[in-house]
Design a protein around this motif. Sequence first.
Motif, PDB file in Angstrom:
ATOM      1  N   UNK A 241     -16.070  -8.936  -5.762  1.00  0.00           N
ATOM      2  CA  UNK A 241     -17.416  -8.633  -6.277  1.00  0.00           C
ATOM      3  C   UNK A 241     -18.415  -8.441  -5.137  1.00  0.00           C
ATOM      4  N   UNK A 242     -19.163  -7.351  -5.211  1.00  0.00           N
ATOM      5  CA  UNK A 242     -20.170  -7.068  -4.199  1.00  0.00           C
ATOM      6  C   UNK A 242     -19.660  -6.288  -3.009  1.00  0.00           C
ATOM      7  N   UNK A 243     -18.342  -6.080  -2.901  1.00  0.00           N
ATOM      8  CA  UNK A 243     -17.769  -5.393  -1.740  1.00  0.00           C
ATOM      9  C   UNK A 243     -17.648  -3.898  -1.939  1.00  0.00           C
ATOM     10  N   UNK A 244     -17.587  -3.468  -3.189  1.00  0.00           N
ATOM     11  CA  UNK A 244     -17.385  -2.044  -3.476  1.00  0.00           C
ATOM     12  C   UNK A 244     -18.732  -1.363  -3.727  1.00  0.00           C
ATOM     13  N   UNK A 245     -19.403  -1.035  -2.639  1.00  0.00           N
ATOM     14  CA  UNK A 245     -20.711  -0.382  -2.715  1.00  0.00           C
ATOM     15  C   UNK A 245     -20.617   1.027  -2.172  1.00  0.00           C
ATOM     16  N   UNK A 246     -21.270   1.967  -2.870  1.00  0.00           N
ATOM     17  CA  UNK A 246     -21.316   3.351  -2.394  1.00  0.00           C
ATOM     18  C   UNK A 246     -22.642   3.964  -2.805  1.00  0.00           C
ATOM     19  N   UNK A 247     -23.355   4.532  -1.856  1.00  0.00           N
ATOM     20  CA  UNK A 247     -24.670   5.125  -2.103  1.00  0.00           C
ATOM     21  C   UNK A 247     -25.618   4.121  -2.755  1.00  0.00           C
ATOM     22  N   UNK A 248     -25.533   2.875  -2.311  1.00  0.00           N
ATOM     23  CA  UNK A 248     -26.456   1.854  -2.781  1.00  0.00           C
ATOM     24  C   UNK A 248     -26.147   1.263  -4.134  1.00  0.00           C
ATOM     25  N   UNK A 249     -25.033   1.646  -4.737  1.00  0.00           N
ATOM     26  CA  UNK A 249     -24.672   1.075  -6.041  1.00  0.00           C
ATOM     27  C   UNK A 249     -23.248   0.535  -5.999  1.00  0.00           C
ATOM     28  N   UNK A 250     -23.010  -0.451  -6.843  1.00  0.00           N
ATOM     29  CA  UNK A 250     -21.683  -1.052  -6.892  1.00  0.00           C
ATOM     30  C   UNK A 250     -20.793  -0.265  -7.850  1.00  0.00           C
ATOM     31  N   UNK A 251     -19.597   0.078  -7.380  1.00  0.00           N
ATOM     32  CA  UNK A 251     -18.668   0.827  -8.206  1.00  0.00           C
ATOM     33  C   UNK A 251     -18.047  -0.070  -9.273  1.00  0.00           C
ATOM     34  N   UNK A 252     -17.916   0.477 -10.481  1.00  0.00           N
ATOM     35  CA  UNK A 252     -17.237  -0.255 -11.552  1.00  0.00           C
ATOM     36  C   UNK A 252     -15.750  -0.332 -11.235  1.00  0.00           C
ATOM     37  N   UNK A 253     -15.218  -1.533 -11.264  1.00  0.00           N
ATOM     38  CA  UNK A 253     -13.829  -1.737 -10.883  1.00  0.00           C
ATOM     39  C   UNK A 253     -12.937  -1.944 -12.098  1.00  0.00           C
ATOM     40  N   UNK A 254     -11.994  -1.043 -12.263  1.00  0.00           N
ATOM     41  CA  UNK A 254     -11.016  -1.141 -13.341  1.00  0.00           C
ATOM     42  C   UNK A 254      -9.638  -1.004 -12.699  1.00  0.00           C
ATOM     43  N   UNK A 255      -8.609  -0.755 -13.501  1.00  0.00           N
ATOM     44  CA  UNK A 255      -7.280  -0.542 -12.937  1.00  0.00           C
ATOM     45  C   UNK A 255      -7.291   0.684 -12.036  1.00  0.00           C
ATOM     46  N   UNK A 256      -6.530   0.608 -10.962  1.00  0.00           N
ATOM     47  CA  UNK A 256      -6.403   1.737 -10.044  1.00  0.00           C
ATOM     48  C   UNK A 256      -4.933   1.913  -9.681  1.00  0.00           C
ATOM     49  N   UNK A 257      -4.480   3.161  -9.688  1.00  0.00           N
ATOM     50  CA  UNK A 257      -3.116   3.496  -9.281  1.00  0.00           C
ATOM     51  C   UNK A 257      -3.189   4.384  -8.046  1.00  0.00           C
ATOM     52  N   UNK A 258      -2.323   4.117  -7.078  1.00  0.00           N
ATOM     53  CA  UNK A 258      -2.266   4.969  -5.889  1.00  0.00           C
ATOM     54  C   UNK A 258      -0.818   5.348  -5.609  1.00  0.00           C
ATOM     55  N   UNK A 259      -0.651   6.524  -5.029  1.00  0.00           N
ATOM     56  CA  UNK A 259       0.663   6.992  -4.603  1.00  0.00           C
ATOM     57  C   UNK A 259       0.563   7.312  -3.112  1.00  0.00           C
ATOM     58  N   UNK A 260       1.380   6.647  -2.299  1.00  0.00           N
ATOM     59  CA  UNK A 260       1.424   6.881  -0.859  1.00  0.00           C
ATOM     60  C   UNK A 260       2.742   7.561  -0.514  1.00  0.00           C
ATOM     61  N   UNK A 261       2.657   8.649   0.241  1.00  0.00           N
ATOM     62  CA  UNK A 261       3.838   9.400   0.661  1.00  0.00           C
ATOM     63  C   UNK A 261       3.936   9.377   2.179  1.00  0.00           C
ATOM     64  N   UNK A 262       5.133   9.035   2.686  1.00  0.00           N
ATOM     65  CA  UNK A 262       5.357   8.942   4.125  1.00  0.00           C
ATOM     66  C   UNK A 262       6.722   9.524   4.463  1.00  0.00           C
ATOM     67  N   UNK A 263       6.969   9.668   5.763  1.00  0.00           N
ATOM     68  CA  UNK A 263       8.250  10.181   6.263  1.00  0.00           C
ATOM     69  C   UNK A 263       8.858   9.148   7.198  1.00  0.00           C
ATOM     70  N   UNK A 264      10.098   8.750   6.903  1.00  0.00           N
ATOM     71  CA  UNK A 264      10.800   7.810   7.755  1.00  0.00           C
ATOM     72  C   UNK A 264      11.169   8.467   9.082  1.00  0.00           C
ATOM     73  N   UNK A 265      11.052   7.713  10.168  1.00  0.00           N
ATOM     74  CA  UNK A 265      11.508   8.215  11.452  1.00  0.00           C
ATOM     75  C   UNK A 265      13.032   8.297  11.466  1.00  0.00           C
ATOM     76  N   UNK A 266      13.546   9.277  12.157  1.00  0.00           N
ATOM     77  CA  UNK A 266      14.997   9.418  12.247  1.00  0.00           C
ATOM     78  C   UNK A 266      15.586   8.220  12.990  1.00  0.00           C
ATOM     79  N   UNK A 267      16.729   7.742  12.528  1.00  0.00           N
ATOM     80  CA  UNK A 267      17.401   6.616  13.177  1.00  0.00           C
ATOM     81  C   UNK A 267      17.907   7.045  14.550  1.00  0.00           C
ATOM     82  N   UNK A 268      17.749   6.188  15.565  1.00  0.00           N
ATOM     83  CA  UNK A 268      18.244   6.541  16.897  1.00  0.00           C
ATOM     84  C   UNK A 268      19.760   6.670  16.890  1.00  0.00           C
ATOM     85  N   UNK A 269      20.286   7.615  17.648  1.00  0.00           N
ATOM     86  CA  UNK A 269      21.735   7.826  17.706  1.00  0.00           C
ATOM     87  C   UNK A 269      22.416   6.713  18.479  1.00  0.00           C
TER      88      UNK A 269
END
Length: 269
Positions: A241-269
């Motif tokens: 509470x109080x941490x999610x501020x943007x343009x002087x107003x607090x954002x309404x916090x509800x459920x949030x889903x995120x998808x992160x996509x990355x690439x694994x480094x190749x295994x050393x030979x």
Amino acid sequence: MAAAAGDESHHLRAALREAFGDSSDSESDAPARVSTSCGRGRGGVVGGKRWRWDAVAGVRGLWLCTGFLYADEQASLLAAIQREGWFISDVHNQAMRFGDLPSWANELSMLIREAICVGDVSAATDAELTNEDEYSCPLPSDLLWREPLFDQLIANRYKPGEGICAHVDLMRFDDGIAIISLESACVMQFSQAEPGGTARDILKQGDIESTKVPVHLSPGSLVLMSGDARYIWKHGINRKPGAQLWDGRELEQDYRTSVTLRKLLASPN
């Protein structure tokens, strides 16, 4: 070469339509334009869809595409995630996949590449950036055209008030990381552990906080991190509470889903 590019473009659009359907905002059947360079000044319109990329001032290699997914595309992506059955109960709030990703994730990767190729790249807001700078494109070409673009996925389901501690992603992953935000908006904070340092310096010197750069993640937005943003800046979300501020107003916090996509480094030979 032109014919090959046309075939790739046709296959790409067909796959995206199958994954997300035809956007209700699309009114044009104009062919997609696929290029190996960024879309600076080219309008970024594909089938009536427009992407705009903004360089985040102060963090080299950090790019934001606010309107990456339309509302109907967000709903389709959420439905695809729900069909996986990962978050049936509140006990499980994270799912990870390596190697063979779900078809919707592969199609999402193609959409990211398409948005980079034809998207409108804004004038850099950081005075240090130039057209010749490797950071003047959302992803450097060596990352953009690697195959596969991504082969590791994390899906997170955050309850209201839940966030994630500031961190640098593990070094087992390659450069170039994408984060798609769905449902509740939030502010992600970027903090450099040691100004002018390197990833190795951070691991040696510990977390010495300095400048913080906030980024507003609206539903359907996409963040890309490469170079400095990926290696020498931490990112985290404080949803107390109080941490999610943007343009002087607090954002309404509800459920949030995120998808992160990355690439694994190749295994050393």
